[in-house]
Motif scaffolding. Structure first.
Motif, mmCIF file in Angstrom:
data_model
loop_
_atom_site.group_PDB
_atom_site.id
_atom_site.type_symbol
_atom_site.label_atom_id
_atom_site.label_comp_id
_atom_site.label_asym_id
_atom_site.label_seq_id
_atom_site.Cartn_x
_atom_site.Cartn_y
_atom_site.Cartn_z
ATOM 1 N N VAL A 1 0.840 -1.193 0.000
ATOM 2 C CA VAL A 1 0.000 0.000 0.000
ATOM 3 C C VAL A 1 0.880 1.249 0.000
ATOM 4 O O VAL A 1 0.676 2.189 -0.776
ATOM 5 N N ILE A 2 1.903 1.208 0.856
ATOM 6 C CA ILE A 2 2.810 2.352 0.921
ATOM 7 C C ILE A 2 3.550 2.503 -0.405
ATOM 8 O O ILE A 2 3.722 3.601 -0.928
ATOM 9 N N GLY A 3 3.890 1.358 -0.974
ATOM 10 C CA GLY A 3 4.550 1.394 -2.274
ATOM 11 C C GLY A 3 3.661 2.010 -3.343
ATOM 12 O O GLY A 3 4.135 2.719 -4.233
ATOM 13 N N ALA A 4 2.361 1.715 -3.253
ATOM 14 C CA ALA A 4 1.418 2.210 -4.269
ATOM 15 C C ALA A 4 1.178 3.707 -4.141
ATOM 16 O O ALA A 4 0.770 4.366 -5.095
ATOM 17 N N LEU A 5 1.415 4.215 -2.942
ATOM 18 C CA LEU A 5 1.138 5.628 -2.668
ATOM 19 C C LEU A 5 1.919 6.517 -3.633
ATOM 20 O O LEU A 5 1.375 7.486 -4.178
ATOM 21 N N GLY A 6 3.184 6.168 -3.848
ATOM 22 C CA GLY A 6 4.030 6.986 -4.713
ATOM 23 C C GLY A 6 3.621 6.913 -6.174
ATOM 24 O O GLY A 6 2.939 7.810 -6.674
ATOM 25 N N PRO A 7 3.984 5.814 -6.873
ATOM 26 C CA PRO A 7 3.767 5.775 -8.314
ATOM 27 C C PRO A 7 2.297 5.796 -8.725
ATOM 28 O O PRO A 7 1.895 6.645 -9.517
ATOM 29 N N THR A 8 1.457 4.905 -8.140
ATOM 30 C CA THR A 8 0.098 4.748 -8.671
ATOM 31 C C THR A 8 -0.808 5.934 -8.315
ATOM 32 O O THR A 8 -1.562 6.411 -9.137
ATOM 33 N N VAL A 9 -0.705 6.361 -7.068
ATOM 34 C CA VAL A 9 -1.652 7.393 -6.650
ATOM 35 C C VAL A 9 -1.149 8.787 -7.002
ATOM 36 O O VAL A 9 -1.767 9.510 -7.787
ATOM 37 N N PHE A 10 0.005 9.151 -6.435
ATOM 38 C CA PHE A 10 0.433 10.528 -6.659
ATOM 39 C C PHE A 10 1.250 10.689 -7.933
ATOM 40 O O PHE A 10 1.515 11.792 -8.371
ATOM 41 N N GLY A 11 1.648 9.543 -8.517
ATOM 42 C CA GLY A 11 2.349 9.630 -9.791
ATOM 43 C C GLY A 11 1.384 9.837 -10.947
ATOM 44 O O GLY A 11 1.739 10.376 -11.985
ATOM 45 N N ASP A 12 0.168 9.425 -10.768
ATOM 46 C CA ASP A 12 -0.833 9.527 -11.833
ATOM 47 C C ASP A 12 -1.518 10.895 -11.769
ATOM 48 O O ASP A 12 -2.221 11.191 -10.818
ATOM 49 N N PRO A 13 -1.305 11.733 -12.769
ATOM 50 C CA PRO A 13 -1.907 13.087 -12.703
ATOM 51 C C PRO A 13 -3.424 13.059 -12.580
ATOM 52 O O PRO A 13 -4.014 13.945 -11.948
ATOM 53 N N LYS A 14 -4.049 12.021 -13.156
ATOM 54 C CA LYS A 14 -5.515 11.953 -13.074
ATOM 55 C C LYS A 14 -5.959 11.740 -11.626
ATOM 56 O O LYS A 14 -6.896 12.370 -11.142
ATOM 57 N N VAL A 15 -5.242 10.825 -10.944
ATOM 58 C CA VAL A 15 -5.582 10.554 -9.554
ATOM 59 C C VAL A 15 -5.249 11.772 -8.683
ATOM 60 O O VAL A 15 -5.998 12.151 -7.788
ATOM 61 N N ARG A 16 -4.115 12.395 -8.996
ATOM 62 C CA ARG A 16 -3.691 13.562 -8.236
ATOM 63 C C ARG A 16 -4.751 14.668 -8.307
ATOM 64 O O ARG A 16 -5.154 15.239 -7.309
ATOM 65 N N SER A 17 -5.229 14.910 -9.509
ATOM 66 C CA SER A 17 -6.221 15.982 -9.633
ATOM 67 C C SER A 17 -7.545 15.554 -9.004
ATOM 68 O O SER A 17 -8.320 16.391 -8.527
ATOM 69 N N ALA A 18 -7.779 14.208 -8.982
ATOM 70 C CA ALA A 18 -9.008 13.725 -8.327
ATOM 71 C C ALA A 18 -8.949 14.001 -6.829
ATOM 72 O O ALA A 18 -9.937 14.436 -6.223
ATOM 73 N N VAL A 19 -7.767 13.763 -6.232
ATOM 74 C CA VAL A 19 -7.609 14.028 -4.798
ATOM 75 C C VAL A 19 -7.813 15.515 -4.531
ATOM 76 O O VAL A 19 -8.531 15.910 -3.603
ATOM 77 N N LEU A 20 -7.204 16.339 -5.366
ATOM 78 C CA LEU A 20 -7.332 17.787 -5.204
ATOM 79 C C LEU A 20 -8.797 18.208 -5.340
ATOM 80 O O LEU A 20 -9.311 19.005 -4.538
#
Lengths: 266, 285
Positions: free
Chosen positions: A56-75
């Motif tokens: 899960v911690i590993g996924a935090l970097g590349p998959t979640v915050f590395g993906d601009p789509k997900v990043r903007s979704a969080v924002l």
């Protein structure tokens, strides 16, 4: 309205040794659970359902915050949550004051507020979407409809049980009705209103997420659904952790503001 | 010592500060019961600078009378005049209240409480701090100006309550059992302080109490009231100048007056207890 004074449980009021004990107990419990989870996930977990914490911690970097789509979704979710919460606060306090300020208004209208509060609001979601659409407006509206009630209810509750002695004292000193409200009623209700604000924070988040989960195509809710349906638990849990951090951060902010207003209680 | 029955007229030596003229007070009863007569045709004149104690059995309307004098309650009949004006509402410029429990606002510091009190009274601008500190010094509480009420003991709070009553510089102070919540020792010390302060400031004070000793120690005149409905039963003079020292409590004069007072009150208290027993069995008014 029952309000729990969480400051009593805070570590600040304790002697140092005890504080250390509390902190270590808490850390050990969380670490222990994480280890259990890790072991279970590695040995028995099905890959599509459970992800070990390290993944899960590993996924935090590349998959979640590395993906601009997900990043903007969080924002996006964060902004929607903020707007919905601020609107809930403004609307909730205004309506609460309006209903609660007079005996007749309170007796007449408070039961109606409680009745509306009791409706499970998910059933209204299709209607909210029809009115406000699938975009941020609909999510904000649904967040507000969740967040506004705890604030109304606690604002009204806060205005009750003002010490008649203090009101009589103020009046005997020549206070006008407005002065009684400003200097006696408002300070009296601060603690109760803040309890409502914190509850409202959680409820607003719930409202926004529900809207995202069921109907929207953006925000954290949408992506949690996508990850769940594609059997991808690591980023799913990573997103949930992000969400939890967001909630804790805002709750802490509200608590800080509350502390400024309730110095006299410490 | 003189006991003039049912005669509340002041001697013409000093100007009348408070004139209570045939005041009656009726409270609406609960549904199905008759209205309750709390005060029945009370007349009393209080001179400037006088210290008058109201004493009587529980429920005799002492506090009600005080609230009427202060304009917090409108009487059902009769009127109260302060100087030349008829009372028809709170008169914060002329009358200060000190209640049994502290009415300090818990969310303000002691000093802020004084500022708010003066603001309510309509006194704005500078100078409030000096007035507040002077009043606090008068009761020996100047070191607690920045404290919140919750950080103070009950006795300290009541001291400050008293100081606030003095600080607003009204001619009249109405005190509703201000020391009732205090322990005997604190109460005696505060009583002495009050006696000293009074001798200095010359305010007119009406003081409601249950305590015979307190009444005799503090009052220039003691108004004894009957059981409900409250009427003036007797007025007792206590001819001893302020400030009074604790030695006054040991003087023969003190016990004589105290005993007279007790004799006057005994019947009234019995009557009240009987009425309470009756009420317990059903229709309480």
């Amino acid at each position: 309205m029952a309000t729990i004074d969480t400051s009593r449980f805070a570590a600040a009021a304790m002697p140092n040794e005890q504080r250390l004990g509390v902190a270590s107990t808490r850390v050990l419990l969380v670490l222990g659970l994480l280890v259990l989870w890790e072991v279970y996930a590695r040995l028995f977990g099905r890959a599509g359902m459970v992800a070990p914490p390290t993944d899960v911690i590993g996924a935090l970097g590349p998959t979640v915050f590395g993906d601009p789509k997900v990043r903007s979704a969080v924002l996006l979710t964060f902004v929607e949550l903020g707007v919905a919460f601020l609107m809930s606060v403004a609307l909730g306090i205004a309506l609460g004051l309006l209903v609660g300020i007079g005996e007749i208004g309170r007796r007449g209208l408070f039961p109606i507020v409680l009745f509306l509060y009791a409706i499970p609001q998910v059933v209204l979601l299709p209607l909210v979407v029809l009115i406000f659409g699938l975009g941020p407006a609909g999510k904000i509206a649904f967040g507000v409809s969740h967040g506004v009630f705890p604030i109304i209810v606690n604002t009204i509750a806060g205005m009750r049980n003002v010490s008649p002695l203090l009101v009589r004292g103020a009046e005997s000193m020549g206070a006008s009705r407005l002065q009684v409200i400003r200097y006696v009623v408002f300070p009296h209700m601060v603690a109760t209103v803040f309890a409502g604000l914190r509850l409202a924070m959680t409820m607003t988040l719930l409202g926004v997420l529900l809207a995202e989960l069921f109907v929207s195509t953006g925000g954290i809710g949408y992506f949690t659904q996508v990850y769940a349906e594609t059997f991808n638990p690591a980023p799913l849990f990573a997103l949930i952790a992000t969400l939890a951090l967001m909630a804790v951060a805002i709750n802490e902010l509200v608590r800080r503001v509350e502390l400024r207003f309730t110095r006299w209680k410490q | 010592m003189t006991v003039d029955m049912r005669n509340g007229a002041a001697q013409p030596t000093q100007a009348v500060a408070i004139a209570i003229d045939r005041v009656s007070q009726r409270f609406p009863g609960r549904s199905g019961t008759n209205p309750m007569l709390a005060l029945d045709d009370v007349s009393l004149e209080i001179r400037r600078g006088e210290f008058v104690c109201l004493i009587g059995p529980s429920g005799c309307g002492k506090s009600t009378l005080l609230n009427i004098v202060g304009g917090l309650i409108a009487p059902s009949a009769g009127s109260v005049r302060i100087g030349r004006n008829t009372v028809n509402g709170a008169r914060p410029r002329e009358i200060a209240f000190v209640f049994q429990e502290s009415t300090l606002f818990p969310w303000y510091t002691v000093l802020e409480n004084f500022r708010i009190a003066l603001k309510f009274q309509g006194v704005e601008g500078g100078g409030w701090r000096d007035r507040a500190m002077a009043a606090l010094r008068a009761v020996g509480m100047e070191n607690f100006a920045e404290h919140y009420p919750s950080q103070l003991s009950v006795g300290m709070k009541q001291r400050i309550n008293l100081a606030r009553g003095l600080c607003v510089e009204t001619d009249i102070i109405l005190m509703d059992e201000p020391f009732a919540a205090l322990d005997e020792q604190t109460r005696m010390v505060l009583g002495e302080d009050l006696s000293v302060l009074l001798a200095r400031t010359g305010r007119t004070i009406v003081f409601v109490t249950h305590s015979l000793a307190e009444a005799v120690f503090l009052a220039g005149r003691i108004v004894v009231m009957t059981a409900r409905p409250g009427r003036v039963k007797a007025i007792i003079d206590v001819p001893a100048p302020h400030p009074r020292s604790p030695d006054f409590m040991l003087a023969p004069q003190f016990s004589t007056i105290r005993n007279d007072l007790f004799a006057l009150l005994r019947d009234e208290i019995r009557q009240t207890v009987a009425a309470m027993r009756e009420a317990r069995d059903g229709a309480r008014p």
